[in-house]
Design a protein around this motif. Structure first.
Motif, mmCIF file in Angstrom:
data_model
loop_
_atom_site.group_PDB
_atom_site.id
_atom_site.type_symbol
_atom_site.label_atom_id
_atom_site.label_comp_id
_atom_site.label_asym_id
_atom_site.label_seq_id
_atom_site.Cartn_x
_atom_site.Cartn_y
_atom_site.Cartn_z
ATOM 1 N N SER A 78 0.872 -1.342 0.115
ATOM 2 C CA SER A 78 -0.033 0.018 -0.071
ATOM 3 C C SER A 78 0.708 1.332 0.099
ATOM 4 O O SER A 78 0.290 2.455 0.033
ATOM 5 C CB SER A 78 -0.948 -0.008 1.397
ATOM 6 N N ALA A 79 2.246 0.880 -0.013
ATOM 7 C CA ALA A 79 2.986 2.406 -0.048
ATOM 8 C C ALA A 79 2.872 3.536 -0.962
ATOM 9 O O ALA A 79 2.514 4.643 -0.534
ATOM 10 C CB ALA A 79 4.542 1.749 0.191
ATOM 11 N N GLY A 80 2.672 2.817 -2.193
ATOM 12 C CA GLY A 80 2.550 4.051 -3.141
ATOM 13 C C GLY A 80 1.196 4.799 -2.959
ATOM 14 O O GLY A 80 1.195 6.056 -3.197
ATOM 15 N N TYR A 81 0.128 4.271 -2.559
ATOM 16 C CA TYR A 81 -1.053 4.848 -2.391
ATOM 17 C C TYR A 81 -1.167 5.915 -1.249
ATOM 18 O O TYR A 81 -1.503 6.883 -1.294
ATOM 19 C CB TYR A 81 -2.285 3.751 -2.239
ATOM 20 N N LEU A 82 -0.481 5.195 -0.114
ATOM 21 C CA LEU A 82 -0.259 6.333 0.885
ATOM 22 C C LEU A 82 0.527 7.493 0.659
ATOM 23 O O LEU A 82 -0.072 8.565 0.918
ATOM 24 C CB LEU A 82 0.541 5.632 2.213
#
Length: 212
Positions: A111-115
């Protein structure tokens, strides 16, 4: 002896400036309060039970609804500040991300990119929303705000999310794109909800975003 017209006391009519309602101007304390409120709103929406999809570890959450609302209601800079504050507090260790997690460890997850996209998503959404509210007809406000929310999601959140999954899951961009497709229907619904809510806010308090 009667007084002449020149000698009679005159009563000046109230000026337009004195009778016209004044619009609130820039208020730093108010801006800080709004940024804090919307950062808290994103955190509260993140506490809604996530919906797991697929086997790649990124669930459907309501965080993006809060990010869209921040951009649509507060505009580009304050919206980005609210989303950035939320992300910063989560990375510093507060368990305010989906699933009650926090800390820099999330940057190694899918989920890093979304956050990391949240502040930029709110920025893009806010720029479009501000243009819509200043120039667009009132009757088209909800559809145009919906397009602003969708644009922020498509132009920023999804591309950065795909890139983050590709890096952290060690899959191709094509495979990550297929993982990301499952989020599109939910984003359409969340963008509609955000547009309707933002339109109600701006109808009640147009000074929040469009001043002067």
């Amino acid at each position: 002896m009667s007084h002449s017209a020149a000698e009679s006391p005159s009563v000046e009519p109230p000026s337009v400036e004195s009778t016209a309602p004044r619009r609130p101007g820039r208020n730093t304390a108010q801006d800080i309060a709004l940024i804090g409120v919307f950062a808290a709103l994103i955190a509260v929406l993140a506490f809604a039970p996530p919906i797991p999809v697929g086997n790649f570890g990124v669930p459907i959450t309501l965080q993006t609804l809060g990010v869209s609302l921040a951009g649509l209601v507060l505009g580009p800079w304050r919206g980005a500040a609210a989303a950035g504050l939320y992300v910063a507090l989560g990375l510093l260790g507060l368990p305010i991300f989906a699933g009650f997690v926090g800390g820099f460890g999330v940057l190694a997850g899918p989920s890093a990119g979304y956050l990391l996209a949240f502040p930029l998503m709110a920025l893009v959404t806010g720029f479009i929303a501000r243009a819509v509210l200043r120039r667009g007809p009132v009757r088209w406000r909800v559809p145009l705000l919906f397009l602003a929310a969708i644009a922020g999601s498509i132009l920023v959140n999804h591309p950065m999310g795909i890139l983050g999954m590709s890096i952290n899951l060690q899959v191709t961009l094509g495979e990550a794109f297929l993982f990301d497709v499952v989020f599109w229907p939910g984003d359409i619904v969340k963008s509609l909800v955000a547009a309707g809510a933002a339109a109600l806010v701006h109808r009640a308090a147009p000074w929040i975003l469009v001043r002067g």
